[in-house]
Design a protein around this motif. Sequence first.
Motif, short mmCIF file in Angstrom:
data_model
loop_
_atom_site.label_atom_id
_atom_site.label_comp_id
_atom_site.label_asym_id
_atom_site.label_seq_id
_atom_site.Cartn_x
_atom_site.Cartn_y
_atom_site.Cartn_z
N LEU A 149 0.82 -1.21 0.00
CA LEU A 149 0.00 0.00 0.00
C LEU A 149 0.86 1.26 0.00
CD1 LEU A 149 -2.59 -1.15 2.69
CD2 LEU A 149 -2.78 -1.35 0.21
N LYS A 150 2.07 1.16 -0.54
CA LYS A 150 2.98 2.30 -0.47
C LYS A 150 2.49 3.50 -1.28
CE LYS A 150 6.01 0.84 -4.29
NZ LYS A 150 7.40 0.52 -4.68
N GLU A 151 1.71 3.26 -2.36
CA GLU A 151 1.22 4.39 -3.15
C GLU A 151 0.20 5.21 -2.37
OE1 GLU A 151 -1.48 3.32 -6.45
OE2 GLU A 151 -1.01 1.24 -5.91
N TYR A 152 -0.27 4.68 -1.26
CA TYR A 152 -1.18 5.42 -0.39
C TYR A 152 -0.45 5.90 0.86
CZ TYR A 152 -4.41 3.17 -3.52
OH TYR A 152 -5.05 2.73 -4.66
N ASP A 153 0.88 5.90 0.77
CA ASP A 153 1.74 6.34 1.87
C ASP A 153 1.53 5.50 3.12
OD1 ASP A 153 3.81 7.90 2.81
OD2 ASP A 153 2.49 9.43 3.66
N ILE A 154 1.30 4.20 2.91
CA ILE A 154 1.15 3.24 4.01
C ILE A 154 2.30 2.25 3.92
CG2 ILE A 154 -0.30 1.47 5.05
CD1 ILE A 154 -2.72 2.86 3.84
N HIS A 155 3.17 2.25 4.93
CA HIS A 155 4.34 1.37 4.93
C HIS A 155 4.24 0.44 6.13
CE1 HIS A 155 6.21 3.84 1.78
NE2 HIS A 155 5.72 4.87 2.45
N LEU A 156 4.19 -0.85 5.86
CA LEU A 156 3.99 -1.85 6.90
C LEU A 156 5.33 -2.32 7.48
CD1 LEU A 156 1.36 -3.92 4.89
CD2 LEU A 156 0.92 -2.07 6.51
N LYS A 157 5.30 -2.79 8.70
CA LYS A 157 6.52 -3.23 9.36
C LYS A 157 7.00 -4.56 8.80
CE LYS A 157 8.46 -4.06 13.95
NZ LYS A 157 8.19 -4.08 15.42
N LYS A 158 6.05 -5.46 8.45
CA LYS A 158 6.38 -6.78 7.90
C LYS A 158 5.53 -7.03 6.66
CE LYS A 158 7.62 -8.95 12.33
NZ LYS A 158 7.32 -10.08 13.26
N ASN A 159 5.75 -8.18 6.05
CA ASN A 159 4.95 -8.56 4.88
C ASN A 159 3.59 -9.11 5.34
OD1 ASN A 159 7.02 -7.93 2.99
ND2 ASN A 159 8.00 -9.89 3.43
N TYR A 160 2.80 -8.22 5.94
CA TYR A 160 1.48 -8.62 6.41
C TYR A 160 0.59 -8.94 5.22
CZ TYR A 160 3.00 -6.58 10.85
OH TYR A 160 3.68 -6.30 12.00
N SER A 161 -0.30 -9.91 5.41
CA SER A 161 -1.13 -10.40 4.31
C SER A 161 -2.47 -9.66 4.24
CB SER A 161 -1.36 -11.90 4.45
OG SER A 161 -1.94 -12.19 5.70
N PHE A 162 -2.95 -9.50 3.01
CA PHE A 162 -4.24 -8.88 2.75
C PHE A 162 -4.97 -9.70 1.69
CE2 PHE A 162 -1.64 -5.35 4.19
CZ PHE A 162 -2.49 -4.62 5.01
N ILE A 163 -6.29 -9.68 1.75
CA ILE A 163 -7.13 -10.18 0.67
C ILE A 163 -7.94 -9.00 0.16
CG2 ILE A 163 -9.06 -11.69 0.03
CD1 ILE A 163 -8.12 -13.67 2.10
N ILE A 164 -7.81 -8.71 -1.13
CA ILE A 164 -8.51 -7.58 -1.73
C ILE A 164 -9.59 -8.11 -2.66
CG2 ILE A 164 -8.28 -5.48 -3.13
CD1 ILE A 164 -5.32 -5.41 -2.25
N VAL A 165 -10.83 -7.72 -2.43
CA VAL A 165 -11.98 -8.24 -3.18
C VAL A 165 -12.66 -7.10 -3.93
CG1 VAL A 165 -14.16 -9.50 -3.05
CG2 VAL A 165 -12.32 -10.00 -1.40
#
Length: 242
Positions: free
Chosen positions: A177-193
């Motif tokens: 989500l870096k294009e939304y200026d969101i940088h995560l600490k780890k490779n957290y998982s997401f499901i996008i629907v």
Amino acid sequence: MKKVRVVNKKNLSTMIVGVVTIAIVVVCVFLYVSRPTEIDKLSQSYLDTVDVEKLQKKVETSFDGSYRLSDYLVYGETLSLYKDEYGTKKMDKMQGNNIVLRNVMNDAITSFTFNGKVDSGIDLGSLKEGIYELYTYNHYEKERIYFDDAFKAKTITTMRRNKKVKDITFVADKEALKEYDIHLKKNYSFIIVTKHIPKSNVYDVVIDPCGNAMNYISNTVDYGASTSILDEPTSSMEFAKK
């Protein structure tokens, strides 16, 4: 003597109201014609339509507890997750665990339980449109799911339901989500629907090589064909092993 033309105030007011009305009508027609259609939405992902400020506030970038996974498998419309590499002989630690999905935009919670079968896991077809964070429970402690290696799985399209399909992407990446200026600490998982209409008029065909398919309309279970010539579940499983 020069004549001076006097404009009636009532006529002037009527003209102004008429011009404003026409302008409003033109703007409304333009907005209606230029609105995104279902076809236009085919080229958009769910992230193209969300409220960015709300997304930034809702997504957690780090967690006190995290749970590392090593592998995943998509079988039909089911996503299975594994603590160890898929295919190992020992029983995977995810068996019997609950997976909790949180829709980050509305905080809706959905949970699934893994029983070890290939078609046991997250029912992707049942998910509503949204962005989901994934959690599991480890010794009664809720922990965020992540992977050591970043990846973005190939987007899958579900069967049509109510004339629409869903595109589902499984991703684990700290920069997802870096294009939304969101940088995560780890490779957290997401499901996008994302839900939309099909791109073409095609037939939906579902093949369950092992049978045991649930028909939710008739509330019955199809155990697969079994005759003196063909035992579908057994034959298909042997073919799959080869």
